[in-house]
Scaffold this motif. Structure first.
Motif, mmCIF file in Angstrom:
data_model
loop_
_atom_site.group_PDB
_atom_site.id
_atom_site.type_symbol
_atom_site.label_atom_id
_atom_site.label_comp_id
_atom_site.label_asym_id
_atom_site.label_seq_id
_atom_site.Cartn_x
_atom_site.Cartn_y
_atom_site.Cartn_z
ATOM 1 N N LYS A 421 -70.641 15.180 27.491
ATOM 2 C CA LYS A 421 -71.444 13.962 27.601
ATOM 3 C C LYS A 421 -72.378 13.826 26.402
ATOM 4 C CE LYS A 421 -71.453 13.538 32.653
ATOM 5 N NZ LYS A 421 -72.297 13.503 33.876
ATOM 6 N N ALA A 422 -72.925 14.955 25.961
ATOM 7 C CA ALA A 422 -73.796 14.920 24.782
ATOM 8 C C ALA A 422 -73.025 14.402 23.578
ATOM 9 C CB ALA A 422 -74.351 16.312 24.507
ATOM 10 N N ALA A 423 -71.798 14.896 23.394
ATOM 11 C CA ALA A 423 -70.985 14.469 22.254
ATOM 12 C C ALA A 423 -70.705 12.970 22.313
ATOM 13 C CB ALA A 423 -69.678 15.259 22.225
ATOM 14 N N GLU A 424 -70.473 12.434 23.510
ATOM 15 C CA GLU A 424 -70.239 10.994 23.650
ATOM 16 C C GLU A 424 -71.454 10.195 23.191
ATOM 17 O OE1 GLU A 424 -69.131 10.056 27.620
ATOM 18 O OE2 GLU A 424 -67.358 11.358 27.632
ATOM 19 N N ASP A 425 -72.646 10.650 23.589
ATOM 20 C CA ASP A 425 -73.856 9.921 23.198
ATOM 21 C C ASP A 425 -74.142 10.056 21.709
ATOM 22 O OD1 ASP A 425 -74.543 8.604 25.469
ATOM 23 O OD2 ASP A 425 -76.081 10.010 26.130
ATOM 24 N N TYR A 426 -73.901 11.238 21.136
ATOM 25 C CA TYR A 426 -74.109 11.397 19.697
ATOM 26 C C TYR A 426 -73.145 10.487 18.923
ATOM 27 C CZ TYR A 426 -76.677 15.675 20.930
ATOM 28 O OH TYR A 426 -77.570 16.576 21.454
ATOM 29 N N THR A 427 -71.911 10.396 19.413
ATOM 30 C CA THR A 427 -70.929 9.521 18.764
ATOM 31 C C THR A 427 -71.369 8.064 18.841
ATOM 32 O OG1 THR A 427 -69.142 11.066 19.317
ATOM 33 C CG2 THR A 427 -68.514 8.810 18.756
ATOM 34 N N LYS A 428 -71.881 7.652 20.002
ATOM 35 C CA LYS A 428 -72.377 6.284 20.174
ATOM 36 C C LYS A 428 -73.545 6.015 19.225
ATOM 37 C CE LYS A 428 -73.192 2.316 22.363
ATOM 38 N NZ LYS A 428 -72.286 1.147 22.271
ATOM 39 N N SER A 429 -74.464 6.965 19.130
ATOM 40 C CA SER A 429 -75.615 6.814 18.244
ATOM 41 C C SER A 429 -75.166 6.659 16.796
ATOM 42 C CB SER A 429 -76.539 8.028 18.378
ATOM 43 O OG SER A 429 -77.641 7.930 17.501
ATOM 44 N N THR A 430 -74.195 7.469 16.391
ATOM 45 C CA THR A 430 -73.700 7.414 15.017
ATOM 46 C C THR A 430 -72.969 6.107 14.736
ATOM 47 O OG1 THR A 430 -73.493 9.823 14.986
ATOM 48 C CG2 THR A 430 -72.273 8.611 13.314
ATOM 49 N N GLN A 442 -75.847 17.270 15.590
ATOM 50 C CA GLN A 442 -75.788 17.590 17.010
ATOM 51 C C GLN A 442 -74.403 17.340 17.593
ATOM 52 O OE1 GLN A 442 -78.708 19.558 17.048
ATOM 53 N NE2 GLN A 442 -78.427 18.997 19.185
ATOM 54 N N LEU A 443 -73.689 16.351 17.064
ATOM 55 C CA LEU A 443 -72.309 16.138 17.501
ATOM 56 C C LEU A 443 -71.464 17.365 17.173
ATOM 57 C CD1 LEU A 443 -69.927 14.485 18.540
ATOM 58 C CD2 LEU A 443 -69.739 13.453 16.252
ATOM 59 N N ALA A 444 -71.623 17.896 15.970
ATOM 60 C CA ALA A 444 -70.850 19.076 15.568
ATOM 61 C C ALA A 444 -71.171 20.276 16.459
ATOM 62 C CB ALA A 444 -71.137 19.410 14.106
ATOM 63 N N VAL A 445 -72.463 20.491 16.729
ATOM 64 C CA VAL A 445 -72.858 21.636 17.553
ATOM 65 C C VAL A 445 -72.369 21.456 18.987
ATOM 66 C CG1 VAL A 445 -74.798 22.966 18.434
ATOM 67 C CG2 VAL A 445 -74.857 22.112 16.095
ATOM 68 N N ALA A 446 -72.458 20.227 19.515
ATOM 69 C CA ALA A 446 -71.987 19.971 20.881
ATOM 70 C C ALA A 446 -70.490 20.224 20.993
ATOM 71 C CB ALA A 446 -72.324 18.540 21.288
ATOM 72 N N GLN A 447 -69.731 19.781 20.008
ATOM 73 C CA GLN A 447 -68.287 20.037 20.018
ATOM 74 C C GLN A 447 -68.015 21.538 20.002
ATOM 75 O OE1 GLN A 447 -67.388 17.768 16.489
ATOM 76 N NE2 GLN A 447 -66.559 16.034 17.661
ATOM 77 N N TYR A 448 -68.741 22.244 19.182
ATOM 78 C CA TYR A 448 -68.562 23.694 19.064
ATOM 79 C C TYR A 448 -68.869 24.389 20.384
ATOM 80 C CZ TYR A 448 -69.017 28.369 16.984
ATOM 81 O OH TYR A 448 -68.876 29.704 16.681
ATOM 82 N N LYS A 449 -69.989 24.023 20.996
ATOM 83 C CA LYS A 449 -70.397 24.693 22.228
ATOM 84 C C LYS A 449 -69.523 24.294 23.406
ATOM 85 C CE LYS A 449 -74.526 26.135 22.775
ATOM 86 N NZ LYS A 449 -75.939 26.438 22.967
ATOM 87 N N ALA A 450 -68.863 23.147 23.314
ATOM 88 C CA ALA A 450 -67.932 22.737 24.364
ATOM 89 C C ALA A 450 -66.590 23.447 24.228
ATOM 90 C CB ALA A 450 -67.732 21.225 24.323
ATOM 91 N N ALA A 474 -76.662 22.349 6.224
ATOM 92 C CA ALA A 474 -76.346 23.695 5.738
ATOM 93 C C ALA A 474 -76.914 24.763 6.668
ATOM 94 C CB ALA A 474 -76.892 23.875 4.323
ATOM 95 N N ASN A 475 -78.138 24.545 7.154
ATOM 96 C CA ASN A 475 -78.765 25.535 8.032
ATOM 97 C C ASN A 475 -78.015 25.658 9.357
ATOM 98 O OD1 ASN A 475 -81.071 27.318 8.822
ATOM 99 N ND2 ASN A 475 -81.370 25.718 10.349
ATOM 100 N N TYR A 476 -77.711 24.513 9.966
ATOM 101 C CA TYR A 476 -77.008 24.550 11.252
ATOM 102 C C TYR A 476 -75.588 25.106 11.089
ATOM 103 C CZ TYR A 476 -80.191 22.170 14.464
ATOM 104 O OH TYR A 476 -81.229 21.855 15.297
ATOM 105 N N TYR A 477 -74.917 24.701 10.029
ATOM 106 C CA TYR A 477 -73.570 25.209 9.785
ATOM 107 C C TYR A 477 -73.615 26.723 9.589
ATOM 108 C CZ TYR A 477 -68.773 25.165 7.919
ATOM 109 O OH TYR A 477 -67.430 25.366 7.718
ATOM 110 N N GLY A 478 -74.648 27.184 8.902
ATOM 111 C CA GLY A 478 -74.816 28.624 8.722
ATOM 112 C C GLY A 478 -74.955 29.349 10.046
ATOM 113 N N GLU A 479 -75.638 28.726 11.011
ATOM 114 C CA GLU A 479 -75.790 29.366 12.318
ATOM 115 C C GLU A 479 -74.445 29.525 13.026
ATOM 116 O OE1 GLU A 479 -78.727 27.778 14.872
ATOM 117 O OE2 GLU A 479 -80.386 28.196 13.504
ATOM 118 N N LEU A 480 -73.584 28.514 12.905
ATOM 119 C CA LEU A 480 -72.264 28.638 13.534
ATOM 120 C C LEU A 480 -71.415 29.690 12.819
ATOM 121 C CD1 LEU A 480 -71.200 25.026 14.548
ATOM 122 C CD2 LEU A 480 -72.770 26.623 15.634
#
Length: 616
Positions: A421-430, A442-450, A474-480
């Motif tokens: 659901k988070a990914a759907e809302d991030y996609t709508k926002s974008t 946040q869309l990327a992180v939500a997809q990853y965590k799903a 870069a920071n968030y990608y580094g965390e993944l």
């Protein structure tokens, strides 16, 4: 719901105690296990796999099977809960021996008399005749030629079962028993329970901790008691701090992250003849757009003191006089002040005050969707997700094309683990505005965590190309990448994020430094390098909570327990929210209880290493 880039590292820092309850209590011994300590900082971006779950189950079963079973034959006293009580009445004893009679007896005879009285006391205890048992133990104490800790501990057990329990006497007798034998685990447990009942929680925590370590973590109930009382200690201290702490703004970086989570809005049009307060308000909003957040908030207070050319009473009068041309600009000006005051309250931790101001703001300008979005943030801060979603629905009614609504609702879904659901809302926002970097992240992180790892990583790569001058991707990608243990790749991304942040003239986000430090520690066990990066981060942002928390954990890894405890206390001083405060205080008192233990039992220091190894 700000898109604070610290979320990943905060998750790793805050999970330390909950995932390593035993190890925290023997932190001084962690040096011997430093090679494996990187797991404490491992990212929790994806759920645990089946092997980890099976391992947890095995540990749980092992813990249960290792629980000590006590019997009536224990030499140190009665165990009422695990024996079948005798129902027959214990006969009255002979007249108690006088002091003169005791003085005339030989040491051997007095020892025999004391042992006999103790045995009769045990029988009375098992028959649930607690007053009689306490009297018999009292007589055993008087008869014994030398003080015996078991007599005091047994009498304390009688006071436990009286109605009501006499907790003060329990503490007094256990004090006496422990003065004779400080490693008497049963007396420690009894005193701890009594101290807990008396709400002397810190003392109870010290006793439960000592009993647990002396018992080498063999009894599951003791560990549960440590955790329970630790929460009580932290809760009481948190309430005290929250009631007396002066409101203050968090660090520049935190404020910048909060404001950065909202798309910029056009400035309001002021009246043709603005007041001094109106002009100051405009300066505040311009500072806000320029990223000078602290100055912006300072100007808001100044504008309020100077006076804004609108209030609710004047609005009513102007409406009656049909001078609507003056209402709209003044109305909007006052609304913008209300909005910034709300932010000021919220950032300083005054959640109730922020909610009151937001309610007034939506009454003033119901169509202003950011007020509804921020109201949802307040409700989430208070743990009321239902009302938060109601606010989002109201915002959509006012303006269904506002991309911020869907981004922040996505944040609520995200923190409640509804990643699809988070990914759907991030996609709508974008889709409504693709220039806002955090919607992509946040869309990327939500997809990853799903569990859609490939999609999440691909979204990140596209985001890196679309926003080459922003550090956050870069920071968030580094965390993944860190979560996947691709350490060198993660460090490359953290280095890029650090480079971009250091190029800023102010409000530099130091979290990439903290992340790089933790990555180096996890991959190379290089504590010195990790600490250096965290300290460098604190030079730039002295109130960076993840940096302080990470330094505290690193201190534990190198046997600097007192330093770790002080750092956890510092973390409690600078933390903003109540849950974070509770976490920092829990860490502080967990380490403090170990320090107190080592001071009381210095001879145990050499054994702590083997105990810790047995828990790994």
């Amino acid at each position: 719901m700000s898109s604070d880039a610290s979320s990943g590292v905060v998750d790793r820092v805050s999970s330390f105690i909950s995932e390593n309850k035993k190890v925290v209590l023997v932190g001084a011994a962690l040096t011997v296990a430093a090679v494996g300590a990187g797991v404490y900082f491992a990212s929790t971006s994806r759920g645990s796999g089946e092997p980890d779950a099976e391992k947890a189950d095995r540990k749980k079963k092992k813990s249960k099977s290792s629980k000590k079973k006590k019997t009536v034959k224990d030499t140190d006293g009665p165990i009422l809960e695990e024996v079948k009580p005798k129902v027959e009445e214990i006969p009255e004893d002979d007249t108690p021996l006088t002091e003169e009679e005791l003085a005339s007896m030989s040491t051997e005879d007095r020892s025999k008399a004391a042992a006999s009285l103790k045995a009769k006391g045990n029988a009375a205890y098992q028959a649930k005749q607690f007053t009689k048992a306490a009297d018999l133990y009292t007589r055993a104490i008087a008869a014994s030629p030398t003080p015996e800790p078991v007599f005091y501990s047994n009498r304390a057990a009688c006071y436990v079962h009286m109605s009501p329990p006499d907790h003060e006497k329990i503490v007094h007798d256990c004090d006496a028993a422990l003065a004779l034998d400080k490693r008497y685990v049963k007396a420690l447990n009894r005193r701890a329970s009594a101290l807990e009942a008396l709400e002397r929680y810190e003392e109870a925590l010290a006793d439960f901790t000592a009993a647990t370590i002396l018992d080498k973590f063999q009894t599951h109930n003791m560990q549960d008691s440590v955790e329970r009382v630790l929460k009580l200690v932290a809760r009481r201290k948190a309430d005290e701090i929250l009631a007396t702490r002066e409101p203050r703004l968090p660090s520049d970086v935190f404020v910048a992250a909060y404001f950065g989570a909202f798309r910029p809005r056009p400035l309001p049009t002021l009246p043709e003849s603005p007041s001094q307060g109106d002009s100051t308000l405009l300066l505040s909003l311009e500072a806000l757009q320029a990223g000078d957040y602290i100055h912006s908030l300072s100007l808001v207070n100044e504008a309020l003191e100077q006076g804004i050319s609108f209030d609710l009473g004047k609005t009513e009068a102007l409406n009656v006089a049909e001078v609507s041309s003056m209402i709209v600009p003044s109305n909007l000006a006052r609304h913008f002040v209300d909005r910034l005051v709300v932010l000021l309250r919220f950032l300083m931790g005054d959640v109730s005050g922020a909610k009151d101001d937001l309610m007034a703001s939506v009454e003033l300008v119901p169509s202003y969707t950011q007020s509804w979005v921020k109201m949802a943030s307040v409700y989430m801060e208070q743990g009321d997700s239902t009302k938060a979603f109601d606010c989002f629905e109201e915002a959509i009614k006012q303006n269904a094309e506002d991309p911020d609504i869907y981004y922040h609702r996505g944040q609520v879904y995200f923190i409640t683990n509804e990643f699809d659901k988070a990914a759907e809302d991030y996609t709508k926002s974008t889709s409504l505005d693709n220039t806002f970097v955090f919607s992509h992240i946040q869309l990327a992180v939500a997809q990853y965590k799903a569990g859609n790892v490939a999609n999440g990583m691909a979204t990140f790569r596209r985001t890196l190309k679309a926003f080459p001058d922003r550090s956050e991707p870069a920071n968030y990608y580094g965390e993944l990448l860190l979560d996947q243990q691709r350490f060198d790749d993660a460090i490359d991304k953290f280095d890029r994020a650090i480079e971009l942040e250091l190029a800023k003239p102010k409000s530099r986000n130091v979290l990439p430094m903290v992340n790089k430090g933790l990555t180096i520690f996890q991959s190379k066990q290089d504590i010195a390098a990790a600490e250096e990066l965290c300290k460098r981060a604190l030079e730039i942002d002295p109130e960076c909570e993840p940096a302080v928390g990470s330094l505290a954990q690193l201190a534990l890894q190198t046997n600097r327990v007192e330093e770790g405890s002080k750092l956890f206390w510092r973390q409690a001083e600078i933390t903003r929210s109540e849950p974070e405060l509770m976490g920092a205080l829990t860490y502080h008192y967990a380490t403090k209880s170990q320090i107190d233990f080592l001071k009381a039992y210095p001879e145990m220091a050499t054994q702590m290493g083997s105990i810790a190894q047995g828990l790994m």
